[in-house]
Design a protein around this motif. Sequence first.
Motif, PDB file in Angstrom:
ATOM      1  N   GLU A  21       0.830  -1.205   0.000  1.00  0.00           N
ATOM      2  CA  GLU A  21       0.000   0.000   0.000  1.00  0.00           C
ATOM      3  C   GLU A  21       0.865   1.256   0.000  1.00  0.00           C
ATOM      4  O   GLU A  21       0.580   2.221  -0.710  1.00  0.00           O
ATOM      5  N   ARG A  22       1.935   1.234   0.797  1.00  0.00           N
ATOM      6  CA  ARG A  22       2.848   2.392   0.820  1.00  0.00           C
ATOM      7  C   ARG A  22       3.515   2.568  -0.534  1.00  0.00           C
ATOM      8  O   ARG A  22       3.632   3.690  -1.039  1.00  0.00           O
ATOM      9  N   GLY A  23       3.967   1.469  -1.122  1.00  0.00           N
ATOM     10  CA  GLY A  23       4.609   1.533  -2.432  1.00  0.00           C
ATOM     11  C   GLY A  23       3.666   2.043  -3.505  1.00  0.00           C
ATOM     12  O   GLY A  23       4.051   2.839  -4.365  1.00  0.00           O
ATOM     13  N   ALA A  24       2.415   1.582  -3.455  1.00  0.00           N
ATOM     14  CA  ALA A  24       1.424   2.031  -4.440  1.00  0.00           C
ATOM     15  C   ALA A  24       1.124   3.517  -4.281  1.00  0.00           C
ATOM     16  O   ALA A  24       0.994   4.243  -5.285  1.00  0.00           O
ATOM     17  N   ALA A  25       1.030   3.996  -3.059  1.00  0.00           N
ATOM     18  CA  ALA A  25       0.774   5.420  -2.833  1.00  0.00           C
ATOM     19  C   ALA A  25       1.946   6.259  -3.329  1.00  0.00           C
ATOM     20  O   ALA A  25       1.752   7.311  -3.953  1.00  0.00           O
ATOM     21  N   ALA A  26       3.162   5.800  -3.074  1.00  0.00           N
ATOM     22  CA  ALA A  26       4.338   6.522  -3.561  1.00  0.00           C
ATOM     23  C   ALA A  26       4.382   6.512  -5.083  1.00  0.00           C
ATOM     24  O   ALA A  26       4.658   7.540  -5.713  1.00  0.00           O
ATOM     25  N   MET A  27       4.099   5.358  -5.690  1.00  0.00           N
ATOM     26  CA  MET A  27       4.126   5.273  -7.150  1.00  0.00           C
ATOM     27  C   MET A  27       3.049   6.148  -7.770  1.00  0.00           C
ATOM     28  O   MET A  27       3.283   6.776  -8.814  1.00  0.00           O
ATOM     29  N   GLU A  52      10.291  14.222   1.649  1.00  0.00           N
ATOM     30  CA  GLU A  52       9.352  14.187   2.768  1.00  0.00           C
ATOM     31  C   GLU A  52       7.909  13.965   2.307  1.00  0.00           C
ATOM     32  O   GLU A  52       6.989  14.662   2.723  1.00  0.00           O
ATOM     33  N   LEU A  53       7.731  12.971   1.445  1.00  0.00           N
ATOM     34  CA  LEU A  53       6.398  12.616   0.957  1.00  0.00           C
ATOM     35  C   LEU A  53       5.598  11.969   2.082  1.00  0.00           C
ATOM     36  O   LEU A  53       6.054  11.013   2.709  1.00  0.00           O
ATOM     37  N   VAL A  54       4.440  12.498   2.353  1.00  0.00           N
ATOM     38  CA  VAL A  54       3.546  11.941   3.371  1.00  0.00           C
ATOM     39  C   VAL A  54       2.680  10.883   2.699  1.00  0.00           C
ATOM     40  O   VAL A  54       1.976  11.168   1.737  1.00  0.00           O
ATOM     41  N   VAL A  55       2.760   9.651   3.200  1.00  0.00           N
ATOM     42  CA  VAL A  55       1.969   8.543   2.680  1.00  0.00           C
ATOM     43  C   VAL A  55       0.947   8.180   3.746  1.00  0.00           C
ATOM     44  O   VAL A  55       1.308   8.037   4.922  1.00  0.00           O
ATOM     45  N   PRO A  56      -0.328   8.035   3.367  1.00  0.00           N
ATOM     46  CA  PRO A  56      -1.387   7.831   4.362  1.00  0.00           C
ATOM     47  C   PRO A  56      -1.194   6.646   5.306  1.00  0.00           C
ATOM     48  O   PRO A  56      -1.656   6.678   6.415  1.00  0.00           O
ATOM     49  N   MET A  57      -0.490   5.601   4.893  1.00  0.00           N
ATOM     50  CA  MET A  57      -0.363   4.417   5.731  1.00  0.00           C
ATOM     51  C   MET A  57       0.793   4.487   6.726  1.00  0.00           C
ATOM     52  O   MET A  57       1.043   3.543   7.452  1.00  0.00           O
ATOM     53  N   ILE A  62       6.509  10.259   9.921  1.00  0.00           N
ATOM     54  CA  ILE A  62       7.328   9.368   9.094  1.00  0.00           C
ATOM     55  C   ILE A  62       7.016   9.686   7.640  1.00  0.00           C
ATOM     56  O   ILE A  62       5.858   9.663   7.215  1.00  0.00           O
ATOM     57  N   THR A  63       8.029  10.021   6.865  1.00  0.00           N
ATOM     58  CA  THR A  63       7.859  10.417   5.470  1.00  0.00           C
ATOM     59  C   THR A  63       8.840   9.650   4.585  1.00  0.00           C
ATOM     60  O   THR A  63       9.753   8.990   5.078  1.00  0.00           O
ATOM     61  N   LYS A  75      14.199   7.475   6.517  1.00  0.00           N
ATOM     62  CA  LYS A  75      15.309   7.972   7.330  1.00  0.00           C
ATOM     63  C   LYS A  75      14.974   7.864   8.817  1.00  0.00           C
ATOM     64  O   LYS A  75      15.840   7.960   9.655  1.00  0.00           O
ATOM     65  N   ARG A  76      13.687   7.676   9.125  1.00  0.00           N
ATOM     66  CA  ARG A  76      13.211   7.523  10.503  1.00  0.00           C
ATOM     67  C   ARG A  76      12.285   6.325  10.560  1.00  0.00           C
ATOM     68  O   ARG A  76      11.578   6.035   9.604  1.00  0.00           O
ATOM     69  N   VAL A  77      12.268   5.666  11.695  1.00  0.00           N
ATOM     70  CA  VAL A  77      11.319   4.583  11.938  1.00  0.00           C
ATOM     71  C   VAL A  77      10.745   4.758  13.336  1.00  0.00           C
ATOM     72  O   VAL A  77      11.312   5.464  14.171  1.00  0.00           O
ATOM     73  N   GLN A  78       9.625   4.127  13.593  1.00  0.00           N
ATOM     74  CA  GLN A  78       9.011   4.156  14.918  1.00  0.00           C
ATOM     75  C   GLN A  78       8.666   2.727  15.288  1.00  0.00           C
ATOM     76  O   GLN A  78       7.886   2.078  14.601  1.00  0.00           O
TER      77      GLN A  78
END
Length: 92
Positions: A21-27, A52-57, A62-63, A75-78
Amino acid sequence: MSHPSPSRRYAAGPSLSRGGERGAAAMAEILRRCGDDLTRANLLKQMTSLRELVVPMLLPGITLTITPAGYTPFKRVQLMRFDGARWVAISE
């Protein structure tokens, strides 16, 4: 950009497989930026200029950032822990 999450509808429990889902939103964002120029060169140019693309998932804060020098988008994780009902942050 907000899309309904198929994993919320079809997953029986907490889902760790949100990468697609994250990959699809970025694509989708990369293709939007390409416009009508869908050449390999322009796809690569648009992909490597994500800042710093904001992805809904993703969690708040985290961007995705991809540059010509660095193809690693995070570059960041939680770290999160499932407490039986919901995901909670392990640390700030």
